[in-house]
Design a protein around this motif. Structure first.
Motif, mmCIF file in Angstrom:
data_model
loop_
_atom_site.group_PDB
_atom_site.id
_atom_site.type_symbol
_atom_site.label_atom_id
_atom_site.label_comp_id
_atom_site.label_asym_id
_atom_site.label_seq_id
_atom_site.Cartn_x
_atom_site.Cartn_y
_atom_site.Cartn_z
ATOM 1 N N ALA A 44 76.854 19.623 103.595
ATOM 2 C CA ALA A 44 78.208 19.611 103.311
ATOM 3 C C ALA A 44 78.959 18.217 102.566
ATOM 4 O O ALA A 44 80.042 18.992 102.155
ATOM 5 C CB ALA A 44 78.624 19.485 105.196
ATOM 6 N N LYS A 45 77.625 17.091 102.190
ATOM 7 C CA LYS A 45 78.161 16.136 101.167
ATOM 8 C C LYS A 45 78.819 17.161 99.400
ATOM 9 O O LYS A 45 78.556 15.886 99.031
ATOM 10 C CB LYS A 45 77.313 15.576 101.547
ATOM 11 N N ASN A 46 77.827 18.099 99.224
ATOM 12 C CA ASN A 46 77.291 18.548 98.071
ATOM 13 C C ASN A 46 78.150 19.781 97.266
ATOM 14 O O ASN A 46 77.602 21.184 97.203
ATOM 15 C CB ASN A 46 76.360 19.176 97.568
ATOM 16 N N PRO A 47 79.504 19.958 97.215
ATOM 17 C CA PRO A 47 80.569 20.593 97.120
ATOM 18 C C PRO A 47 79.830 22.044 95.760
ATOM 19 O O PRO A 47 80.218 22.969 96.129
ATOM 20 C CB PRO A 47 81.373 20.236 97.203
ATOM 21 N N ALA A 48 78.827 21.186 94.805
ATOM 22 C CA ALA A 48 78.946 21.424 93.346
ATOM 23 C C ALA A 48 77.618 22.897 94.431
ATOM 24 O O ALA A 48 77.905 24.116 93.347
ATOM 25 C CB ALA A 48 77.846 20.616 92.943
ATOM 26 N N LEU A 49 77.020 22.714 94.754
ATOM 27 C CA LEU A 49 76.345 23.463 95.479
ATOM 28 C C LEU A 49 76.718 24.241 96.879
ATOM 29 O O LEU A 49 76.655 25.926 97.176
ATOM 30 C CB LEU A 49 74.229 23.773 95.560
ATOM 31 N N TRP A 50 77.674 24.119 97.817
ATOM 32 C CA TRP A 50 78.108 24.646 98.956
ATOM 33 C C TRP A 50 79.513 24.219 98.736
ATOM 34 O O TRP A 50 79.974 23.016 99.958
ATOM 35 C CB TRP A 50 77.352 24.085 100.362
ATOM 36 N N PRO A 51 80.090 24.746 97.941
ATOM 37 C CA PRO A 51 81.385 24.667 98.173
ATOM 38 C C PRO A 51 82.087 24.834 99.330
ATOM 39 O O PRO A 51 83.608 23.788 99.501
ATOM 40 C CB PRO A 51 82.508 25.556 96.873
ATOM 41 N N ASN A 52 82.309 25.520 100.284
ATOM 42 C CA ASN A 52 82.791 25.657 101.324
ATOM 43 C C ASN A 52 82.257 25.606 102.623
ATOM 44 O O ASN A 52 82.486 24.950 103.873
ATOM 45 C CB ASN A 52 83.234 27.582 101.338
ATOM 46 N N LEU A 53 81.409 24.804 102.492
ATOM 47 C CA LEU A 53 80.459 24.708 103.790
ATOM 48 C C LEU A 53 80.889 23.749 104.596
ATOM 49 O O LEU A 53 81.168 23.778 105.601
ATOM 50 C CB LEU A 53 78.856 24.085 102.813
ATOM 51 N N ALA A 54 81.845 22.582 104.183
ATOM 52 C CA ALA A 54 81.895 21.407 105.102
ATOM 53 C C ALA A 54 83.234 22.409 105.987
ATOM 54 O O ALA A 54 83.771 21.971 106.714
ATOM 55 C CB ALA A 54 82.783 20.159 103.677
ATOM 56 N N ALA A 55 84.344 23.116 104.726
ATOM 57 C CA ALA A 55 85.478 22.866 105.443
ATOM 58 C C ALA A 55 85.267 24.601 106.767
ATOM 59 O O ALA A 55 85.691 24.653 107.538
ATOM 60 C CB ALA A 55 86.581 23.657 104.613
ATOM 61 N N ASP A 56 83.992 24.994 106.032
ATOM 62 C CA ASP A 56 83.402 26.260 107.224
ATOM 63 C C ASP A 56 83.281 25.513 108.360
ATOM 64 O O ASP A 56 83.181 26.879 109.354
ATOM 65 C CB ASP A 56 83.127 27.318 106.381
ATOM 66 N N THR A 57 82.986 24.744 108.459
ATOM 67 C CA THR A 57 81.828 23.798 109.544
ATOM 68 C C THR A 57 82.747 23.023 110.282
ATOM 69 O O THR A 57 82.082 22.040 110.749
ATOM 70 C CB THR A 57 80.455 23.431 109.631
ATOM 71 N N SER A 58 83.875 23.064 109.460
ATOM 72 C CA SER A 58 85.277 21.957 109.825
ATOM 73 C C SER A 58 85.263 22.398 111.737
ATOM 74 O O SER A 58 85.276 23.350 112.266
ATOM 75 C CB SER A 58 86.227 21.558 109.950
ATOM 76 N N PRO A 59 85.661 21.521 112.649
ATOM 77 C CA PRO A 59 86.188 21.555 114.351
ATOM 78 C C PRO A 59 86.961 23.125 114.546
ATOM 79 O O PRO A 59 86.952 23.943 115.011
ATOM 80 C CB PRO A 59 86.570 20.333 115.179
#
Length: 604
Positions: free
Chosen positions: A479-494
């Motif tokens: 989730a801290k690496n948007p270069a490889l996972w650009p949507n993960l942090a937002a998609d797994t937010s509460p």
């Protein structure tokens, strides 16, 4: 003319002359056609037998671990052949093991007897028959109600746990209290204690969750508070927590446990299947050679050295199962090093840690009972004792290109494969590459997860009454690496989770969240809609007062064992896999690829 007719009649169709014409008369055609048809059918049968023989002699099935239907496996290992190991660096999930490949539908749980009066004095478990659990519940309820007409009795007298009516009401309460499991068998009730309580009884039972996707049976044992009314009828006031009925747990014997006691054999299928019973007492003592003659007449295989030490657990298993597969091919006992160096990605110190025991992570009892293995410390002690006396010889192999097929006729007592210091040529799994891969099949069915760890899984699921949904939320470094996972942090937010899960999981459900997010308060907004559960909510199952803590400490020479990262990951995912609904991160929550941008596999 007369001299040629017999020859023409044997051949069926003559070349000329009156004999041929006479043989084709209508009265002969039926017999000739029948004879020719029989010859043709026999020829086709012989040809089919030859084809089948050739196929049977040359066919080698793939390792079940690499079966195309095992979609979870491709995320752990990517291979250009059955033998080559390539680690997926972005995935540290625990590896699937043998019991994961057993079809849960093959584990048909026999249903209970409707007879409410088993012989409690001579049997440790009740009999089973072909009736349903709902029928059993009705039968027991009827029996208890009939006791209402019994004469008055002393309500303060101690409860006799072996009384058939006590047994019936305990079974009835268990079936009503755990509607999401199929009960396979009850054990007989025994007095609770210590300290002894005259109104308590302990009882064990084996069961299978109704929606099980994993092939296993489970054992629980609990403490029951029982009351007696003035007319001698009984009722259960309370059923204790998971594994509280310790007196009903089978005590560990001094002898090696038999497979029939600790595993369950399914025989109503094409090939008998052995499945684990989670919750039984584990007896994974090391095998001991019975005598000098037994040792000296045995044949052994040992792997020494190599670069596999301290690699990932996936790498370790890939190499270990190669050595076990070769030992089975050569019909030799594998000399095992039961110590494991745990890779730093699983340790709290972030350093590689030596001295871990194979039995912390895997079911050595099943391996020991199903294959011929011996601990290397025991082996070398016996070797030093009897090698010179009995003139035992050793065959040394220092090149992994020497195939197992070339060693099949070696007569020496011990074959030692010695590996050098140059990677990757010193990896054990190199032995199973090339032409060997079609001969040596890794015996995945012999490797099961530790039943001590699986008992923790069962404990967590039981505390939710096996009635929960689950979601796997991958965050952490990804989730801290948007270069490889650009949507993960937002998609797994509460907020995103509430939106996505709202369409998949009903309000108010028990929701188990398997995650690498260290701060579980991150998921607090989900508590307004679900009853959330996390791995660390159940620390008592591996704390100082737990069976796991005591037993692993005993295995480790009295030194406490850390519940390390590999164990945490394994238990977390196994609980997730027992949810009634299972929501995955990369299949259900985000469009990002599991291994980074542009790595998604085409499912078409």
């Amino acid at each position: 003319m007369h001299s040629t007719r017999p020859l023409l009649s044997r051949s069926g169709f003559g070349g000329g002359g009156g004999g041929g014409a006479m043989n084709l008369r209508p009265e002969n055609l039926g017999q000739e056609a029948l004879r020719l048809t029989g010859n043709l059918c026999f020829a086709l049968f012989v040809f089919a037998v030859l084809v089948f023989t050739l196929i049977a002699a040359t066919y080698h099935p793939d390792d079940p671990f690499l079966h195309p239907s095992s979609s979870h496996l491709t995320s752990f290992l990517t291979s250009t052949s059955n033998s080559t190991f390539i680690s997926t660096a972005t995935d540290s999930a625990p590896l699937l093991t043998g019991e994961d490949f057993i079809n849960s539908s093959d584990v048909a749980v026999p249903v209970l007897s409707t007879d409410p009066a088993p012989d409690l004095s001579s049997s440790t478990d009740s009999a089973t028959s072909d009736s349903s659990t709902s029928d059993l519940s009705d039968s027991i309820a009827l029996t208890v109600d009939q006791d209402d007409a019994s004469p008055s009795c002393d309500v303060n007298a101690p409860i006799k746990c072996s009384d058939r009516d006590v047994y019936n009401v305990m079974m009835h309460a268990t079936i009503d209290g755990f509607p999401d499991v199929h009960i396979y068998r009850f054990g007989k009730p025994v007095p609770a204690g210590p300290p002894t309580n005259p109104t308590q009884c302990d009882m064990a039972w084996r069961f299978k969750p109704k929606n099980a996707k994993r092939a296993a049976l489970y054992k629980d044992y609990r403490r029951f508070d029982i009351s007696r009314s003035s007319n001698c009828s009984y009722s259960v006031l309370n059923i204790g927590d998971y594994h509280t009925g310790v007196n009903a747990r089978k005590k560990k014997g001094g002898k090696k446990s038999s497979r029939s006691e600790n595993n369950f054999k399914i025989i109503g299928v094409a090939k008998p299947i052995i499945v684990p019973i989670v919750g039984e007492t584990v007896n994974d003592t090391l095998p001991v050679v019975e005598s000098e003659s037994k040792f000296s007449t045995g044949k052994y295989l040992v792997y020494k050295g190599g670069g596999d030490r301290c690699k990932s657990m996936n790498h370790y298993l890939w190499s270990f199962l190669c050595s076990l597969g070769e030992a089975q091919y050569l019909n030799r006992t594998l000399v095992m090093d039961l110590t494991i160096c745990l890779n730093n990605k699983y340790t709290s110190s972030k350093q590689n840690e030596e001295g871990k025991d194979f039995r912390f992570y895997f079911d050595f009892e099943h391996l020991r009972d199903s294959a011929s293995v011996i601990d290397q410390h025991q082996f070398w002690e016996d070797w030093k004792l009897w090698q010179k006396k009995d003139k035992l010889s050793m065959h040394l192999v220092e090149d992994f290109h020497v195939t197992p097929m070339k060693l099949a006729n070696v007569k020496d007592t011990l074959i030692m494969r010695k590996f050098g210091a140059v990677e990757p040529d010193n990896y054990w799994y190199r032995v199973c590459e090339g032409e060997t891969e079609s001969v040596i099949q890794r015996p995945w069915h012999l490797l099961w997860k530790s039943r001590r760890l699986m008992d923790i899984v069962s404990g967590i699921a039981s505390k939710m009454n096996w009635d929960f949904d689950s979601v796997h939320v991958v965050r952490g470094d990804k989730a801290k690496n948007p270069a490889l996972w650009p949507n993960l942090a937002a998609d797994t937010s509460p907020e995103a989770l509430l939106s996505t899960l709202g369409d998949k999981i009903d309000n108010g459900r028990n929701l188990y969240i398997a995650t690498d997010e260290p701060d579980t308060s991150f998921f607090d907004p989900l508590k307004d809609k679900y009853t959330t559960h996390f791995l660390d909510d159940y620390k008592e199952l591996w704390s100082e007062n737990s069976d796991w803590y005591t037993e692993t400490k005993n295995l480790n020479n009295g030194i406490p064992v850390e519940f390390d990262g590999y164990m945490r990951g394994e238990v977390d995912m196994e609980v997730f896999l027992r949810g009634k609904k299972q929501i995955e991160t990369f299949n259900d929550l985000t469009s990002d690829c599991k291994d980074g941008i542009n790595t998604c596999k085409n499912n078409s």
